[in-house]
Design a protein around this motif. Structure first.
Motif, PDB file in Angstrom:
ATOM      1  N   GLN A  48      55.808 -24.938  48.006  1.00 50.18           N
ATOM      2  CA  GLN A  48      56.759 -25.204  48.547  1.00 50.18           C
ATOM      3  C   GLN A  48      55.922 -27.295  49.269  1.00 50.18           C
ATOM      4  OE1 GLN A  48      59.740 -23.175  50.047  1.00 50.18           O
ATOM      5  NE2 GLN A  48      58.364 -22.730  47.640  1.00 50.18           N
ATOM      6  N   PRO A  78      71.163 -17.627  49.403  1.00 49.81           N
ATOM      7  CA  PRO A  78      70.292 -16.630  50.642  1.00 49.81           C
ATOM      8  C   PRO A  78      70.278 -14.826  50.272  1.00 49.81           C
ATOM      9  CG  PRO A  78      71.177 -17.924  52.044  1.00 49.81           C
ATOM     10  CD  PRO A  78      71.876 -18.401  50.800  1.00 49.81           C
ATOM     11  N   CYS A 112      68.136 -17.710  47.853  1.00 50.77           N
ATOM     12  CA  CYS A 112      67.491 -19.274  47.801  1.00 50.77           C
ATOM     13  C   CYS A 112      68.396 -19.332  48.809  1.00 50.77           C
ATOM     14  CB  CYS A 112      66.810 -20.051  46.963  1.00 50.77           C
ATOM     15  SG  CYS A 112      68.011 -20.292  45.894  1.00 50.77           S
ATOM     16  N   ASP A 113      68.544 -20.524  49.269  1.00 51.37           N
ATOM     17  CA  ASP A 113      69.068 -21.030  50.599  1.00 51.37           C
ATOM     18  C   ASP A 113      69.279 -22.625  49.935  1.00 51.37           C
ATOM     19  OD1 ASP A 113      70.987 -22.433  52.086  1.00 51.37           O
ATOM     20  OD2 ASP A 113      70.185 -21.624  53.650  1.00 51.37           O
ATOM     21  N   HIS A 115      70.600 -25.220  50.942  1.00 51.63           N
ATOM     22  CA  HIS A 115      70.754 -26.139  51.306  1.00 51.63           C
ATOM     23  C   HIS A 115      69.157 -26.860  52.654  1.00 51.63           C
ATOM     24  CE1 HIS A 115      74.725 -26.601  50.401  1.00 51.63           C
ATOM     25  NE2 HIS A 115      74.373 -25.090  50.362  1.00 51.63           N
ATOM     26  N   ARG A 116      68.533 -25.486  52.488  1.00 52.94           N
ATOM     27  CA  ARG A 116      67.295 -25.701  53.360  1.00 52.94           C
ATOM     28  C   ARG A 116      65.911 -26.328  52.683  1.00 52.94           C
ATOM     29  NH1 ARG A 116      67.252 -23.754  58.317  1.00 52.94           N
ATOM     30  NH2 ARG A 116      69.376 -22.918  59.058  1.00 52.94           N
ATOM     31  N   MET A 117      65.865 -26.376  51.051  1.00 49.85           N
ATOM     32  CA  MET A 117      65.307 -26.651  50.235  1.00 49.85           C
ATOM     33  C   MET A 117      64.998 -28.080  49.749  1.00 49.85           C
ATOM     34  SD  MET A 117      65.836 -23.457  47.792  1.00 49.85           S
ATOM     35  CE  MET A 117      64.253 -23.580  46.423  1.00 49.85           C
ATOM     36  N   SER A 118      64.090 -28.365  49.644  1.00 48.92           N
ATOM     37  CA  SER A 118      63.736 -30.366  48.983  1.00 48.92           C
ATOM     38  C   SER A 118      64.258 -30.218  47.942  1.00 48.92           C
ATOM     39  CB  SER A 118      62.720 -30.745  49.594  1.00 48.92           C
ATOM     40  OG  SER A 118      61.791 -30.016  48.452  1.00 48.92           O
ATOM     41  N   GLU A 121      61.466 -28.699  45.849  1.00 54.16           N
ATOM     42  CA  GLU A 121      61.270 -27.378  45.432  1.00 54.16           C
ATOM     43  C   GLU A 121      62.631 -26.590  44.391  1.00 54.16           C
ATOM     44  OE1 GLU A 121      60.037 -26.855  49.766  1.00 54.16           O
ATOM     45  OE2 GLU A 121      61.292 -26.574  49.871  1.00 54.16           O
ATOM     46  N   SER A 245      80.061 -22.841  57.722  1.00 55.09           N
ATOM     47  CA  SER A 245      79.540 -23.686  59.174  1.00 55.09           C
ATOM     48  C   SER A 245      81.007 -23.149  60.214  1.00 55.09           C
ATOM     49  CB  SER A 245      79.313 -24.991  59.598  1.00 55.09           C
ATOM     50  OG  SER A 245      78.277 -25.275  58.307  1.00 55.09           O
ATOM     51  N   ARG A 267      77.629 -33.552  55.400  1.00 55.85           N
ATOM     52  CA  ARG A 267      77.710 -32.243  54.738  1.00 55.85           C
ATOM     53  C   ARG A 267      78.526 -30.853  55.064  1.00 55.85           C
ATOM     54  NH1 ARG A 267      71.816 -31.517  52.383  1.00 55.85           N
ATOM     55  NH2 ARG A 267      72.965 -30.355  50.957  1.00 55.85           N
TER      56      ARG A 267
END
Ligand code: NAD
Length: 418
Positions: A48, A78, A112-113, A115-118, A121, A245, A267
């Motif tokens: 990470q 996820p 995995c998500d 949208h929350r990963m670089s 990653e 969302s 986004r």
């Protein structure tokens, strides 16, 4: 097979059993057709950004190998599980067979998500997954493509990792990659354009003029946004769209150009000021001519099926309608259903074209790709509609029967080894 136990897998099995009953397939033949040939589960340790290590679970399910290589998307979400991926692989089998493609179905996923990963990653995760998959994939074995949460960049990393391992460039290992790496013109747009094309065929069938039609779309990613754009170019008014969302509605019609600019910046469609906010639940119940669920499975259930207020239900997503909802919709003569295995087949059809172009190192114009796509979609639509009318079965049952029957014939003719 308990290992696949998941509501989406149970749903795919129920659909299969209903079709198998209609086709009068004997009980002893069914498990061979229904259960996946092969499933791989891998643990993926990834460094990470903060220097720690996180282990992700990855899956690949190859449903059957009878007609050629297996083919199917890779999903980053996820909640991805083995059972969900197995269901999606089974649907891919029937879809490829219905379209006459030389493939079995497959699907992959990593829990995995994205949208929350670089970006780093994501790249490390993708390359590690590809590395683990090397013994199970290949241009004549199993070919991946984008699905929810993955895109052209992810396909490019897979292609690069595989090519580095085998020592030469292998574009045909994935489809849906950038055109500059051997991707096909029109692949990115293929699923959504195919959905819109079939909506046009459905509209002609029920006597609906698309030029005065309204459309509602759940999910505004690759498939949903291109479906919206193409329907608009055919004259339809897009009155509501949503994403994970939330949604936005404007009964006078959403300005898609402005909406796309908003999504590029934020986004999400949420917060778009030229419309009112609407929940995903209410969006599905909005009065409209065309409703296209283009997000997740099991969105139309026994709870909302009776209250849908559309004339065409275009299943752009895989598995958006549960069998319980299907039973309710079957009673409603006011609604024309384009079942998922037909409706979103444009993606895998142009993926097939991409694979063929890569194998031949000979590339086609976008116009050629689209003409060939519409030709295959026309054939599939005509066959499904004819069977549905002649046998007095639903469009879904007609589509599933056509796909299952082709796989069954191939298995029967090839026989059982040893
Ligand atoms: P994507 O990741 O590009 O977009 C998915 C969209 O769905 C996003 O807007 C996301 O916010 C939204 N979403 C996610 N969860 C949601 C929820 N709970 N409620 C409402 N919206 C939600 O994915 P995609 O490639 O457009 O795929 C969408 C669907 O189409 C999936 O079912 C996929 O299997 C199917 N499909 C995709 C292709 C393809 O070529 N990409 C081909 C055939 C079928």
């Amino acid at each position: 097979m308990e290992v696949y136990d998941h509501p989406t897998f149970q749903m795919a099995c129920r659909q299969f059993d209903q079709a198998a009953n209609h086709l009068q397939i004997p009980e002893f033949e069914r498990p061979r057709l229904k259960f996946p040939k092969r499933a791989v589960i891998v643990s993926l340790p990834v460094t990470q950004e903060d220097g720690s290590t996180k282990v992700y679970s990855g899956f690949r399910v190859q449903h059957h190998l009878t007609l050629g290589a297996t083919k199917g998307g890779l999903r980053y979400h996820p909640e991805v599980t083995l059972g969900e991926v197995a269901a999606l692989a089974m649907w891919m089998s029937w879809k490829c067979a219905l379209a006459g493609l030389p493939y079995g179905g497959a699907k992959g996923g990593i829990a995995c998500d994205p949208h929350r990963m670089s970006r780093n990653e994501l790249e490390r995760l993708t390359r590690r997954f590809t590395e683990e998959m090397i013994p199970f994939i290949g241009p004549q074995v199993d070919i991946m493509a984008p699905d929810m949460g993955t895109d052209e960049q992810v396909m490019a990393w897979i292609m690069d990792t595989y090519s580095m391992q085998v020592g030469h460039t292998v574009p045909s290992i994935v489809t849906g990659k950038p055109v500059s790496l051997g991707g096909s013109l029109g692949r990115r747009e293929a699923t959504g354009r195919g959905v819109a094309y079939l909506v046009g065929r459905a509209a002609d069938t029920i006597g609906l003029d698309l030029k005065s039609a309204t459309a509602v779309i759940q999910g505004f990613g690759n498939v949903g946004s291109i479906t919206a754009q193409t329907l608009e170019s055919h004259g339809a008014k897009i009155i509501a769209v949503s994403d994970v969302s939330g949604g936005v509605i404007n009964r006078r019609g959403l300005d898609l150009q402005k909406l796309n600019r908003h999504v590029a910046e934020k986004r999400t469609v949420k917060g778009f000021t030229e419309g009112d906010a609407i929940s995903n639940e209410d969006l599905l119940l909005t009065p409209c001519d065309v409703l296209a669920p283009a997000a997740l499975e099991r969105q139309i259930t026994e709870k909302n099926a009776a209250r849908l207020q559309c004339r065409i239900l275009a299943e752009a997503a895989n598995g958006p309608t549960t069998p319980e909802a299907d039973a309710i919709l079957a009673e409603r003569k006011d609604l024309f259903i384009l079942p998922d295995v037909l409706c979103n087949a444009g993606g895998v059809i142009v993926s097939y074209f991409e694979w063929v172009q890569d194998l031949q190192s000979f590339f086609w114009s976008e116009n050629e790709v689209m003409q060939k796509l519409f030709h295959i979609l026309d054939g599939a639509f005509d066959r499904v509609l004819k069977n549905s009318r002649e046998r007095k079965i639903s469009m879904r049952m007609a589509a599933l029967c056509a796909g299952i029957q082709r796989v069954r014939e191939a298995k029967t003719i090839r026989g059982l080894f040893p």
